[in-house]
Design a protein around this motif. Structure first.
Motif, short mmCIF file in Angstrom:
data_model
loop_
_atom_site.label_atom_id
_atom_site.label_comp_id
_atom_site.label_asym_id
_atom_site.label_seq_id
_atom_site.Cartn_x
_atom_site.Cartn_y
_atom_site.Cartn_z
N LEU A 137 0.83 -1.21 0.00
CA LEU A 137 0.00 0.00 0.00
C LEU A 137 0.86 1.27 0.00
CD1 LEU A 137 -2.95 -0.77 2.45
CD2 LEU A 137 -3.09 -0.35 -0.02
N ARG A 138 2.07 1.16 0.54
CA ARG A 138 2.95 2.33 0.62
C ARG A 138 3.71 2.59 -0.68
NH1 ARG A 138 3.69 0.48 6.17
NH2 ARG A 138 5.36 -0.95 5.52
N SER A 139 3.51 1.75 -1.70
CA SER A 139 4.34 1.84 -2.90
C SER A 139 3.81 2.83 -3.94
CB SER A 139 4.51 0.47 -3.54
OG SER A 139 3.30 0.04 -4.14
N GLY A 140 2.82 3.61 -3.57
CA GLY A 140 2.36 4.67 -4.47
C GLY A 140 1.63 4.19 -5.71
N GLY A 141 0.78 3.18 -5.56
CA GLY A 141 -0.01 2.69 -6.68
C GLY A 141 0.63 1.55 -7.45
N PRO A 190 -8.28 1.54 -5.56
CA PRO A 190 -7.19 0.84 -4.88
C PRO A 190 -5.82 1.35 -5.32
CG PRO A 190 -8.20 -0.55 -6.55
CD PRO A 190 -9.07 0.65 -6.41
N GLN A 191 -4.93 1.49 -4.34
CA GLN A 191 -3.56 1.92 -4.62
C GLN A 191 -2.59 0.75 -4.68
OE1 GLN A 191 -2.99 5.34 -5.36
NE2 GLN A 191 -5.20 4.98 -5.43
N ALA A 192 -3.12 -0.45 -4.56
CA ALA A 192 -2.37 -1.69 -4.72
C ALA A 192 -3.35 -2.72 -5.25
CB ALA A 192 -1.74 -2.14 -3.41
N ALA A 193 -2.84 -3.83 -5.75
CA ALA A 193 -3.71 -4.83 -6.35
C ALA A 193 -3.27 -6.24 -5.97
CB ALA A 193 -3.72 -4.70 -7.88
N ALA A 194 -4.26 -7.08 -5.72
CA ALA A 194 -4.03 -8.51 -5.55
C ALA A 194 -4.75 -9.22 -6.68
CB ALA A 194 -4.57 -8.98 -4.20
N ALA A 195 -4.01 -10.01 -7.44
CA ALA A 195 -4.57 -10.65 -8.63
C ALA A 195 -4.22 -12.13 -8.65
CB ALA A 195 -4.06 -9.97 -9.90
N ILE A 196 -5.03 -12.89 -9.37
CA ILE A 196 -4.86 -14.34 -9.46
C ILE A 196 -4.63 -14.72 -10.92
CG2 ILE A 196 -5.99 -16.56 -9.13
CD1 ILE A 196 -7.74 -15.07 -6.97
N LEU A 197 -3.56 -15.44 -11.18
CA LEU A 197 -3.29 -15.96 -12.52
C LEU A 197 -3.61 -17.45 -12.51
CD1 LEU A 197 -1.06 -13.60 -11.83
CD2 LEU A 197 -0.26 -14.16 -14.11
N VAL A 198 -4.53 -17.86 -13.37
CA VAL A 198 -5.03 -19.24 -13.35
C VAL A 198 -4.42 -20.03 -14.51
CG1 VAL A 198 -7.06 -20.71 -13.24
CG2 VAL A 198 -7.19 -18.36 -12.39
N ILE A 199 -3.85 -21.17 -14.18
CA ILE A 199 -3.26 -22.05 -15.18
C ILE A 199 -3.87 -23.45 -15.08
CG2 ILE A 199 -1.05 -20.81 -15.16
CD1 ILE A 199 0.01 -23.20 -13.44
N ALA A 230 4.87 -10.07 -15.04
CA ALA A 230 5.46 -8.75 -15.27
C ALA A 230 4.41 -7.77 -15.79
CB ALA A 230 6.63 -8.85 -16.25
N GLY A 231 3.46 -8.27 -16.57
CA GLY A 231 2.42 -7.42 -17.15
C GLY A 231 1.46 -6.84 -16.13
N LEU A 232 1.44 -7.37 -14.91
CA LEU A 232 0.55 -6.82 -13.88
C LEU A 232 0.90 -5.38 -13.56
CD1 LEU A 232 0.38 -9.82 -11.38
CD2 LEU A 232 -1.40 -9.09 -12.99
N TRP A 233 2.15 -5.00 -13.78
CA TRP A 233 2.57 -3.63 -13.51
C TRP A 233 2.34 -2.69 -14.68
CZ3 TRP A 233 4.70 -7.74 -11.02
CH2 TRP A 233 4.85 -7.64 -9.64
N ASP A 234 1.90 -3.25 -15.82
CA ASP A 234 1.61 -2.42 -16.99
C ASP A 234 0.20 -1.84 -16.94
OD1 ASP A 234 4.12 -2.98 -18.02
OD2 ASP A 234 3.40 -4.67 -19.24
N ARG A 235 -0.62 -2.35 -16.04
CA ARG A 235 -2.02 -1.91 -15.96
C ARG A 235 -2.28 -1.25 -14.61
NH1 ARG A 235 -4.79 -7.57 -17.33
NH2 ARG A 235 -6.72 -6.39 -16.97
N PRO A 236 -3.22 -0.32 -14.54
CA PRO A 236 -3.53 0.35 -13.27
C PRO A 236 -3.99 -0.65 -12.22
CG PRO A 236 -4.57 1.48 -15.13
CD PRO A 236 -4.05 0.18 -15.66
#
Length: 251
Positions: A137-141, A190-199, A230-236
């Motif tokens: 959360l402290r990482s500025g988005g 949200p200023q941070a994100a939690a995401a799930i990559l499904v394989i 790596a692409g998770l950081w390319d999107r808001p």
């Protein structure tokens, strides 16, 4: 801090479970993108090999390794705090800790398999998410928490009851973290994100060499997984927070 001039230049990303094929590919990809990468694994020897491979593949990249007991919340918190203190920020935690046990049939399932998988698939998610939550959360988005899940969490099969249940629980925990990020962001989002990559499953070059005639249908190459991470950081953050990103067809 020396970067490689990539899209993640200046970012600090921790990778849990970094010594396996997916971990190695992820370390390489993140280092290539310019991130400072802090890796951990339960196997010290394999961790050193993975860290050295990423470090030498990308001159100037900062890649370090720590042997951390992720089943110990205090030790996991210490790792998160040490990382943020040493590098001044923490922008990501990639959760690659895994394990599998199955059974010949549903009726032959051994509850002891659940005891084993609960630690690897759920407890490590709980501890890393709790330990890194505030720092992300402290990482500025830029904060991202990435969980790698499996299609069986959405379509359980008879011989994988414990594994499928463990993955489903890990997804639920990660989505709760995403809700925390959403609530903390308020009207600004949200200023941070939690995401799930499904394989479905992972494949790498050594597997293809061992089974040259296998098709590995629906499998995700570890390099493609690393690209998706790596692409998770390319999107808001708002775009990826609480999302399941499917790298294999939905069941």
């Amino acid at each position: 801090m020396i970067g490689n001039g990539g899209t993640l230049d200046g970012a600090v990303i921790a990778v849990a479970g970094a010594a396996g094929p997916a971990g190695r590919a992820t370390l390489l990809r993140l280092a290539e993108a310019g991130a400072t990468v802090v890796a951990s694994d339960a196997d010290p020897a394999r961790l050193v090999e993975a860290v050295d491979a990423a470090r030498y593949a990308h001159g100037g990249a900062t890649v370090t390794g720590d042997t951390v007991d992720l089943l110990d919340l205090a030790a996991t918190r210490e790792w998160a705090e040490k990382t943020e203190k040493e590098f001044g920020r923490i922008d990501g935690l990639v959760h690659l800790v895994g394990g599998w046990r199955g059974a010949p049939s549903f009726a032959e399932a051994d509850p002891k398999d659940w005891d084993f998988l609960e630690k690897l698939l759920i407890r490590t998610v709980q501890h890393t998410s709790i330990a890194f939550h505030d720092g992300l959360l402290r990482s500025g988005g830029r904060g991202r928490y990435a969980l790698i899940s499996q299609v069986g969490a959405h379509k359980p099969v008879a011989n994988n009851a414990a594994y499928n249940a463990g993955k489903a629980a890990a997804e639920a925990w990660t989505l709760a973290m995403a809700d925390s990020f959403r609530k903390a962001g308020g009207e600004e989002g949200p200023q941070a994100a939690a995401a799930i990559l499904v394989i479905k499953a992972l494949v790498h070059d050594a597997m293809r060499a061992e089974r040259p005639n296998a098709k590995f249908a629906g499998f995700t190459d570890v390099k493609d997984l690393a690209d998706a991470i790596a692409g998770l950081w390319d999107r808001p953050a708002e775009e990826v927070n609480g999302q399941r990103l499917w790298l294999t067809p939905k069941p």
